[in-house]
Enzyme design. Structure first.
Site, PDB file in Angstrom:
ATOM      1  CB  CYS A 188      -1.079  -0.141   1.232  1.00  0.00           C
ATOM      2  SG  CYS A 188      -2.154  -1.299   1.158  1.00  0.00           S
ATOM      3  CG  HIS A 212      -3.026   3.557   2.228  1.00  0.00           C
ATOM      4  ND1 HIS A 212      -3.794   3.283   1.071  1.00  0.00           N
ATOM      5  CD2 HIS A 212      -3.172   2.670   2.923  1.00  0.00           C
ATOM      6  CE1 HIS A 212      -3.867   1.711   1.034  1.00  0.00           C
ATOM      7  NE2 HIS A 212      -3.758   1.519   2.290  1.00  0.00           N
ATOM      8  CG  ASN A 223      -6.593  -0.862   1.210  1.00  0.00           C
ATOM      9  OD1 ASN A 223      -5.661  -0.196   0.206  1.00  0.00           O
ATOM     10  ND2 ASN A 223      -6.117  -1.194   2.257  1.00  0.00           N
TER      11      ASN A 223
HETATM   12  N1  ACO Z   1     -19.017  -8.496   8.339  1.00  0.00           N
HETATM   13  C1  ACO Z   1     -19.585  -8.719   9.331  1.00  0.00           C
HETATM   14  N2  ACO Z   1     -18.817  -9.390  10.450  1.00  0.00           N
HETATM   15  C2  ACO Z   1     -17.343  -9.240  10.307  1.00  0.00           C
HETATM   16  C3  ACO Z   1     -16.919  -9.027   8.930  1.00  0.00           C
HETATM   17  C4  ACO Z   1     -17.677  -8.613   7.923  1.00  0.00           C
HETATM   18  N3  ACO Z   1     -17.119  -8.274   6.688  1.00  0.00           N
HETATM   19  N4  ACO Z   1     -15.302  -9.082   9.324  1.00  0.00           N
HETATM   20  C5  ACO Z   1     -15.310  -9.444  10.558  1.00  0.00           C
HETATM   21  N5  ACO Z   1     -16.483  -9.617  11.132  1.00  0.00           N
HETATM   22  C6  ACO Z   1     -16.480 -10.159  12.503  1.00  0.00           C
HETATM   23  C7  ACO Z   1     -15.786 -11.144  13.017  1.00  0.00           C
HETATM   24  O1  ACO Z   1     -16.196 -12.522  12.802  1.00  0.00           O
HETATM   25  C8  ACO Z   1     -15.922 -10.859  14.656  1.00  0.00           C
HETATM   26  O2  ACO Z   1     -16.682 -11.578  15.020  1.00  0.00           O
HETATM   27  P1  ACO Z   1     -16.499 -12.663  16.199  1.00  0.00           P
HETATM   28  O3  ACO Z   1     -16.176 -11.654  17.406  1.00  0.00           O
HETATM   29  O4  ACO Z   1     -17.851 -13.133  16.354  1.00  0.00           O
HETATM   30  O5  ACO Z   1     -15.590 -13.565  15.489  1.00  0.00           O
HETATM   31  C9  ACO Z   1     -16.195  -9.457  14.507  1.00  0.00           C
HETATM   32  O6  ACO Z   1     -16.591  -9.126  13.344  1.00  0.00           O
HETATM   33  C10 ACO Z   1     -15.042  -8.542  15.051  1.00  0.00           C
HETATM   34  O7  ACO Z   1     -13.728  -8.952  14.106  1.00  0.00           O
HETATM   35  P2  ACO Z   1     -12.379  -8.058  14.081  1.00  0.00           P
HETATM   36  O8  ACO Z   1     -11.534  -8.571  13.135  1.00  0.00           O
HETATM   37  O9  ACO Z   1     -12.022  -8.093  15.711  1.00  0.00           O
HETATM   38  O10 ACO Z   1     -12.968  -6.711  13.854  1.00  0.00           O
HETATM   39  P3  ACO Z   1     -12.234  -5.372  14.041  1.00  0.00           P
HETATM   40  O11 ACO Z   1     -13.355  -4.394  14.749  1.00  0.00           O
HETATM   41  O12 ACO Z   1     -10.869  -5.458  14.420  1.00  0.00           O
HETATM   42  O13 ACO Z   1     -12.327  -4.717  12.558  1.00  0.00           O
HETATM   43  C11 ACO Z   1     -10.811  -4.700  10.486  1.00  0.00           C
HETATM   44  C12 ACO Z   1     -11.691  -5.439  11.493  1.00  0.00           C
HETATM   45  C13 ACO Z   1     -11.918  -3.425   9.976  1.00  0.00           C
HETATM   46  C14 ACO Z   1     -10.221  -5.384   9.566  1.00  0.00           C
HETATM   47  C15 ACO Z   1     -10.032  -3.735  11.601  1.00  0.00           C
HETATM   48  O14 ACO Z   1      -9.258  -4.716  12.330  1.00  0.00           O
HETATM   49  C16 ACO Z   1      -8.943  -2.934  10.815  1.00  0.00           C
HETATM   50  O15 ACO Z   1      -9.536  -2.159  10.030  1.00  0.00           O
HETATM   51  N6  ACO Z   1      -7.807  -3.425  10.545  1.00  0.00           N
HETATM   52  C17 ACO Z   1      -6.738  -2.507   9.683  1.00  0.00           C
HETATM   53  C18 ACO Z   1      -6.620  -3.588   8.462  1.00  0.00           C
HETATM   54  C19 ACO Z   1      -6.480  -2.701   7.278  1.00  0.00           C
HETATM   55  O16 ACO Z   1      -6.873  -1.693   6.978  1.00  0.00           O
HETATM   56  N7  ACO Z   1      -6.143  -3.405   6.263  1.00  0.00           N
HETATM   57  C20 ACO Z   1      -5.744  -2.788   4.988  1.00  0.00           C
HETATM   58  C21 ACO Z   1      -4.280  -2.875   4.744  1.00  0.00           C
HETATM   59  S1  ACO Z   1      -3.299  -2.367   5.700  1.00  0.00           S
HETATM   60  C22 ACO Z   1      -3.214  -0.801   5.457  1.00  0.00           C
HETATM   61  O17 ACO Z   1      -3.572  -0.359   4.401  1.00  0.00           O
HETATM   62  C23 ACO Z   1      -2.934   0.259   6.499  1.00  0.00           C
END
Ligand code: ACO
Length: 325
Positions: free
Chosen positions: A112, A252, A282
């Site tokens: 990224c 980003h 993204n």
């Molecule tokens: N729809 C519905 N529910 C979902 C989804 C979805 N798409 N994805 C995950 N869940 C559920 C999970 O199963 C989990 O349920 P559980 O507790 O019953 O297992 C719950 O939601 C919480 O999951 P987490 O992964 O803990 O959710 P979090 O609040 O951390 O959000 C996210 C996830 C959005 C990916 C967050 O961690 C994040 O933004 N991380 C950064 C990742 C990122 O931006 N990556 C891109 C590349 S890196 C960069 O560019 C900087």
């Protein structure tokens, strides 16, 4: 001798999928995706489309706005991790597609952060007086590397390309400085093996889950916020400026919560931060040049403004470019 951005362009695949459309693929909801990421729609490449073509379209627009012919370029630098080939590079494929020959064309692999890295590489080479007109592109199609059954990753990414034309020019405008950082110790927070099929959303073939994008989202979130804050402060300080001197931050577009958390730590008001993650998701290395192009189109950038471009991604890699418009 410094470098100045004289043209920008963007292009996307033709298919736009909403969060509700994503529900056909995975167990998710518009509400979950919007509240956790700020994403509403994303453009996804289909099996009959080529990311090189899309990058060429963005590049032609940037050249048009710069008032230059492709033949005026003397280098092409592409930030990407999405070439269909291990080699030749994406940049060589783009060069051929644009009808160019002999000028150096190469990729920079920083996920990224690829575009931020590519701008820094181009600017350094121009300062060394090696090149005077460089096409810098950010292009990615991470959707082709997804496990479509994995709701934790499949809702996050979109595809596209953004391009800029940089010319070497003395004077007060242009790239004031760049700062690049990497931390290989975090390689497994976001990774994908260089194997497997190109698995577009409409393809019948599917990647084996182990070959698809692997992400440790919550950890990545925390580190990304810290890294983006640090690199933003440092690049401004190194240029002898203050954060208050920055007119617009173009970050980003990974996740609205990351963008807001960084802005809050930096004490930046929302009107100083450009976002379009709602529409694109993204798009990896394409996200900053696409956002820059849209910010210009929306008249958010004026002559003399100080822009800060920053990104963080797999590697981990992160970085920033400070630009006076
Ligand atoms: N729809 C519905 N529910 C979902 C989804 C979805 N798409 N994805 C995950 N869940 C559920 C999970 O199963 C989990 O349920 P559980 O507790 O019953 O297992 C719950 O939601 C919480 O999951 P987490 O992964 O803990 O959710 P979090 O609040 O951390 O959000 C996210 C996830 C959005 C990916 C967050 O961690 C994040 O933004 N991380 C950064 C990742 C990122 O931006 N990556 C891109 C590349 S890196 C960069 O560019 C900087």
């Amino acid at each position: 001798m410094g470098s100045r951005i004289v043209g920008t362009g963007r292009a996307t695949p033709r298919t736009l999928l909403s969060n509700n459309d994503m529900r056909r693929l995975v167990d998710t909801s518009d509400e979950w995706i919007r509240t956790r990421t700020g994403i509403g729609t994303r453009f996804l490449i289909r099996s009959d489309e080529s990311l090189v073509e899309i990058a060429a379209e963005a590049s032609c627009r940037a050249l048009e706005r710069a008032g230059l012919k492709a033949s005026a370029l003397d280098a092409i630098v592409v930030g990407t991790v999405s070439s269909d080939y291990a080699f030749p590079s994406f940049a060589c494929q783009l060069q051929h597609r644009m009808g160019l020959d002999l000028i150096p064309a190469f990729d920079v692999s920083a996920a990224c952060s690829g575009f931020i890295y590519a701008v820094s590489v181009a600017d350094s080479a121009m300062r060394a007086a090696e090149y005077s007109r460089v096409l810098v592109v950010g292009a990615d199609a991470l959707s082709t590397m997804l496990d479509w059954a994995d709701r934790r990753t499949s809702v996050l990414f979109g595809d596209g390309a953004g391009a800029i034309v940089m010319v070497s020019e003395p004077g007060p405008s242009g790239v004031l400085g760049s700062l690049l950082r990497s931390s290989g110790q975090y390689w497994n927070l976001l990774s994908v093996k260089a194997t497997g099929v190109r698995c577009t959303v409409d393809a019948e073939q599917r990647r084996a889950p182990g070959d698809a994008i692997q992400m440790r989202g919550p950890e990545l979130f925390r580190i990304a916020v810290r890294c983006m804050e640090e690199v933003t402060r440092s690049v401004v300080e190194r240029a002898g400026l203050q954060l208050e001197d920055v007119s617009l931050v173009i970050p980003h577009q990974a996740n609205l919560r990351i963008i807001n958390a960084v802005a809050e730590r930096l004490g930046l008001s929302p009107d100083k931060v450009f976002t379009n993650v709602e529409r694109y998701g993204n798009t990896s290395a394409a996200s900053v040049p696409i956002a820059l192009d849209e910010a210009l189109e929306q008249n958010r950038i004026h002559a003399g403004d100080v822009l800060l471009l920053n990104a963080c991604g797999g590697g981990l890699t992160w970085g920033a470019n400070l630009v006076r418009w």
